[in-house]
Design a protein around this motif. Structure first.
Motif, PDB file in Angstrom:
ATOM      1  N   LEU A  37      11.488   2.772   7.478  1.00  9.44           N
ATOM      2  CA  LEU A  37      11.648   4.287   7.526  1.00  9.44           C
ATOM      3  C   LEU A  37      11.979   4.489   8.876  1.00  9.44           C
ATOM      4  N   HIS A  38      13.175   5.216   9.263  1.00 15.96           N
ATOM      5  CA  HIS A  38      13.417   5.695  10.618  1.00 15.96           C
ATOM      6  C   HIS A  38      12.876   7.005  10.697  1.00 15.96           C
ATOM      7  N   LYS A  39      12.653   7.952   9.871  1.00 15.18           N
ATOM      8  CA  LYS A  39      12.042   9.088  10.001  1.00 15.18           C
ATOM      9  C   LYS A  39      10.962   9.463   8.962  1.00 15.18           C
ATOM     10  N   GLU A  40       9.694   9.763   9.285  1.00 11.58           N
ATOM     11  CA  GLU A  40       8.736   9.656   8.360  1.00 11.58           C
ATOM     12  C   GLU A  40       8.382  11.304   7.635  1.00 11.58           C
ATOM     13  N   LEU A  41       9.183  12.175   8.374  1.00 15.33           N
ATOM     14  CA  LEU A  41       9.056  13.464   7.861  1.00 15.33           C
ATOM     15  C   LEU A  41      10.394  14.039   7.324  1.00 15.33           C
ATOM     16  N   VAL A  42      10.358  14.241   5.824  1.00 12.66           N
ATOM     17  CA  VAL A  42      11.562  14.323   5.282  1.00 12.66           C
ATOM     18  C   VAL A  42      11.329  15.014   3.900  1.00 12.66           C
ATOM     19  N   ASP A  43      12.233  15.645   3.371  1.00 17.49           N
ATOM     20  CA  ASP A  43      11.968  16.152   1.853  1.00 17.49           C
ATOM     21  C   ASP A  43      12.300  15.303   0.889  1.00 17.49           C
ATOM     22  N   VAL A  44      11.802  14.693   0.310  1.00 21.72           N
ATOM     23  CA  VAL A  44      12.104  13.555  -0.751  1.00 21.72           C
ATOM     24  C   VAL A  44      11.337  13.986  -2.186  1.00 21.72           C
ATOM     25  N   ARG A  45      12.195  13.909  -3.060  1.00 23.56           N
ATOM     26  CA  ARG A  45      11.650  14.304  -4.386  1.00 23.56           C
ATOM     27  C   ARG A  45      11.205  13.296  -5.378  1.00 23.56           C
ATOM     28  N   ALA A  46      12.037  12.172  -5.348  1.00 23.40           N
ATOM     29  CA  ALA A  46      11.761  11.141  -6.218  1.00 23.40           C
ATOM     30  C   ALA A  46      12.221   9.752  -5.855  1.00 23.40           C
ATOM     31  N   CYS A  47      11.543   8.628  -6.381  1.00 19.96           N
ATOM     32  CA  CYS A  47      12.111   7.303  -6.133  1.00 19.96           C
ATOM     33  C   CYS A  47      12.087   6.725  -7.524  1.00 19.96           C
ATOM     34  N   PRO A  48      13.152   5.767  -7.825  1.00 18.13           N
ATOM     35  CA  PRO A  48      13.033   5.045  -9.117  1.00 18.13           C
ATOM     36  C   PRO A  48      11.989   4.311  -9.424  1.00 18.13           C
ATOM     37  N   ALA A  49      11.387   3.595  -8.389  1.00 19.16           N
ATOM     38  CA  ALA A  49      10.224   2.705  -8.664  1.00 19.16           C
ATOM     39  C   ALA A  49       9.139   3.460  -8.324  1.00 19.16           C
ATOM     40  N   LYS A  50       8.976   4.757  -8.123  1.00 19.00           N
ATOM     41  CA  LYS A  50       8.058   5.665  -7.839  1.00 19.00           C
ATOM     42  C   LYS A  50       6.917   4.829  -6.706  1.00 19.00           C
ATOM     43  N   ALA A  51       7.792   4.340  -5.704  1.00 14.90           N
ATOM     44  CA  ALA A  51       7.142   3.823  -4.527  1.00 14.90           C
ATOM     45  C   ALA A  51       6.905   4.963  -3.508  1.00 14.90           C
ATOM     46  N   LEU A  52       7.701   6.057  -3.509  1.00 13.83           N
ATOM     47  CA  LEU A  52       7.775   7.044  -2.322  1.00 13.83           C
ATOM     48  C   LEU A  52       6.879   8.355  -2.860  1.00 13.83           C
ATOM     49  N   THR A  53       5.868   8.819  -2.029  1.00 13.76           N
ATOM     50  CA  THR A  53       5.199   9.945  -2.408  1.00 13.76           C
ATOM     51  C   THR A  53       5.301  10.931  -1.118  1.00 13.76           C
ATOM     52  N   LEU A  54       4.708  12.161  -1.391  1.00  7.41           N
ATOM     53  CA  LEU A  54       4.827  13.043  -0.155  1.00  7.41           C
ATOM     54  C   LEU A  54       3.146  13.473   0.140  1.00  7.41           C
ATOM     55  N   ASP A  55       3.148  13.324   1.578  1.00  5.76           N
ATOM     56  CA  ASP A  55       1.698  13.832   1.712  1.00  5.76           C
ATOM     57  C   ASP A  55       1.940  15.196   2.735  1.00  5.76           C
ATOM     58  N   GLU A  56       1.580  16.195   1.973  1.00  4.89           N
ATOM     59  CA  GLU A  56       1.972  17.605   2.398  1.00  4.89           C
ATOM     60  C   GLU A  56       1.089  18.121   3.517  1.00  4.89           C
ATOM     61  N   THR A  57       0.050  17.190   3.972  1.00  6.62           N
ATOM     62  CA  THR A  57      -1.069  17.699   4.742  1.00  6.62           C
ATOM     63  C   THR A  57      -0.290  17.532   6.262  1.00  6.62           C
TER      64      THR A  57
END
Length: 54
Positions: free
Chosen positions: A34-54
């Motif tokens: 990860l070059h940047k941890e703060l980003v607006d990402v919606r989906a990953c085909p392997a479902k390996a990415l999730t967003l922490d909105e806190t």
């Protein structure tokens, strides 16, 4: 929002890198960098990415 990577689910095929190369890079060994941890990402085909909105 902060990206959380489930390294056990990540397949390392690089779709996220091809879509957002400023944020993601797949290393030679297939691990996700990860070059940047703060980003607006919606989906990953392997479902390996999730967003922490806190």
């Amino acid at each position: 929002m902060k990206i959380i990577v489930d390294r056990g689910r990540c397949t390392g095929i690089g779709i996220c890198e091809s879509v957002a190369e400023d944020y993601f890079e797949v290393a030679d060994d297939g691990s996700l960098i990860l070059h940047k941890e703060l980003v607006d990402v919606r989906a990953c085909p392997a479902k390996a990415l999730t967003l922490d909105e806190t």
